[in-house]
Design a protein around this motif. Structure first.
Motif: not given
Length: 144
Positions: A3-4, A23, A34, A36, A55
């Motif tokens: 997941k982010r 990211i 940020d 993943i 997110t």
């Protein structure tokens, strides 16, 4: 599938996040990492963050997020409303979304892209009725 997440730290220099699917790293009021990936990987390298945002569940007040320089989240909050809106409200929200995107690019020193996004936002604003201008300025807090 990972997941982010966005992990928020005080302003720090991040030199090495090997093994983490990053990211972006954004800096303004916080250092936003940020990813993943599992937040545990970043925590192992940098320590416990101030807070973590999933997110998939971004919530909050646009104005508060904007003032905290959390432009990516502010953009996401507005985008949900933008998708449901129409007419002048849709243009208004799109202009605010573009301003958030411009701020993200500006913080990444992508000045030309930031300028183009701001020009697009101003173009949308100029299409709005003049009686909405005070609402626009008050709503994003330029008079506060």
């Amino acid at each position: 599938m990972p997941k982010r997440y966005i992990l928020f730290y005080p302003l720090i220099d991040v030199k090495d996040l090997n093994g983490v699917n990053v990211i972006d790293i954004r800096k303004c009021k916080f250092t936003e990492i940020d990813i993943i990936d599992s937040p545990d990987k970043v925590i192992k390298l940098l320590g416990i963050p101030l807070f973590i945002v999933d997110t998939d569940n971004i919530q909050g007040d646009f104005k508060k997020l904007f003032y905290e320089c959390r432009f990516w989240e502010a953009h996401e909050v507005l985008e949900r409303e933008w998708k449901k809106s129409s007419g002048e409200l849709k243009k208004y929200l799109q202009a605010l979304i573009l301003i958030c995107a411009a701020m993200i690019k500006f913080l990444k020193n992508q000045i030309d892209i930031s300028d183009k996004l701001l020009q697009n936002a101003l173009s949308l604003i100029s299409e709005l009725p003049k009686d909405l201008f005070p609402f626009f300025y008050v709503d994003i807090g330029l008079y506060s």
